[in-house]
Write a protein that holds these residues in place. Structure first.
Motif, PDB file in Angstrom:
ATOM      1  N   MET A 107       0.648  -1.281   0.019  1.00  0.00           N
ATOM      2  CA  MET A 107      -0.171   0.005   0.021  1.00  0.00           C
ATOM      3  C   MET A 107       0.921   1.248   0.004  1.00  0.00           C
ATOM      4  O   MET A 107       0.557   2.145  -0.606  1.00  0.00           O
ATOM      5  N   HIS A 138      -1.451   4.229  -1.348  1.00  0.00           N
ATOM      6  CA  HIS A 138      -2.748   3.863  -0.981  1.00  0.00           C
ATOM      7  C   HIS A 138      -2.899   4.020   0.719  1.00  0.00           C
ATOM      8  O   HIS A 138      -2.062   3.395   1.231  1.00  0.00           O
ATOM      9  N   ILE A 183      -8.289   0.176   0.765  1.00  0.00           N
ATOM     10  CA  ILE A 183      -8.569  -0.677  -0.044  1.00  0.00           C
ATOM     11  C   ILE A 183     -10.055  -0.944  -0.151  1.00  0.00           C
ATOM     12  O   ILE A 183     -10.482  -1.534   1.053  1.00  0.00           O
TER      13      ILE A 183
END
Length: 321
Positions: A213, A218, A221
């Motif tokens: 990630m 990110h 998710i």
């Protein structure tokens, strides 16, 4: 009729009264149909009350299952160390397998549907509509194995979802993904593990979910699909420990997971499962892997697909905003 009324007026009046009450009761039922405790789906995007009610009711149901699990362990144990994962075929035989202790008893508050192939490869998803038009929808698919019907349908059914795929045993997604949608996919020949490490000659690169990630920039998710041939125990246990130590919710909205219960004792499996529950993961669907069982007859039914919703944190499955 007049003669009967003259002879038995009270009986005739009583019978007439009963007939009238019957007609009134039937009319009321037709005009006022049964109303469920809570609606099946939100009535509108802003219907936060009905969503919260359904989530609360689903958790109430799930907590009853937890009590029943303790009762089942006591019945066949009476302690976890006395429970066999898959009891031998002896008489009198214990009528259970490990999967009976862990039913998918949480009710997803949105639509539930199978995404991808009806055979091996498809997954049961909660509320795909919740992220269908989300512009920054993120999907991780770990474990490809030449089959990408799940990923292909997610791409076809959404407008903003992008998929990151990981599998060091193959070099690309499966052939199901159309070329017109491949620009929303990102494949890397990496594996998922509980720690970052590489094999000989820098092969079989393994990373934690946190590392992947971070590499992708990110923080959350939307859909996480994992099929990593028993590595899920090490991977998810490490992930849970990391987020629990920081008092943070797990960084995904739902999890589609194939569990490979090879060589696990019941206490080991129970500890793993309770770790998932502690972090807010609730199973809303399950099915045994009958394809594996068909080709490995005589072995225990040690593989099962589970789908979980994360009831902690703030994400699209929990909020109608």
């Amino acid at each position: 009729m007049a003669a009967i009324f003259a002879r038995h007026p009270r009986y005739v009046l009583g019978a007439g009264f009963l007939i009238l009450c019957t007609f009134l009761l039937l009319a009321e039922r037709q005009s006022s149909p049964f109303k469920p405790r809570y609606p099946a789906f939100p009535q509108s995007a802003g219907d936060t009350q009905s969503l919260s009610v359904r989530l609360s009711a689903a958790e109430e149901t799930y907590q009853r299952v937890l009590k029943n699990r303790k009762g089942l362990i006591h019945k066949f144990g009476p302690t976890p160390d006395k429970i066999e994962m898959f009891p031998a075929d002896v008489r009198p035989w214990p009528p259970y397998t490990v999967w009976d202790f862990f039913p998918a008893a949480f009710n997803c508050p949105h639509e539930v549907e199978r995404i991808g192939a009806l055979g091996d490869g498809g997954k049961w998803v909660c509320g795909l509509s919740r992220v269908a038009t989300k512009p920054d929808c993120v999907v991780y698919s770990v474990g490809i194995n030449h089959e990408s019907s799940f990923e292909a349908e997610v791409l076809e059914r959404t407008t903003g979802c992008q998929i990151w795929g990981y599998d060091f045993s193959v070099s690309q997604f499966g052939p199901e993904i159309p070329a017109s949608l491949s620009y929303r996919t990102h494949f890397f020949p990496y594996g998922l593990s509980g720690s970052d490490r590489h094999g000989p000659d820098d092969e079989q690169k393994m990373y934690t979910l946190q590392t992947l990630m971070k590499m992708n920039g990110h923080t959350f998710i939307d859909i996480l699909k994992i099929d990593i041939e028993a590595w899920e125990f090490d991977t998810l246990t490490s992930l849970i420990q990391a987020y629990h130590s920081q008092n943070l919710p797990l960084p995904f909205g739902q999890l589609q997971l194939e569990i490979h219960a090879w060589h696990k004792s019941f206490p080991e499996y129970l500890q793993f499962w309770e770790g998932l529950e502690k972090m807010g993961l609730r199973p809303f669907w399950t099915e045994p892997n009958l394809v594996y069982q068909n080709y490995n007859r005589g072995e225990a039914a040690a593989l099962a697909e589970y789908s979980f919703i994360n009831i902690m944190g703030n994400h699209d499955l929990l909020s109608s905003a």
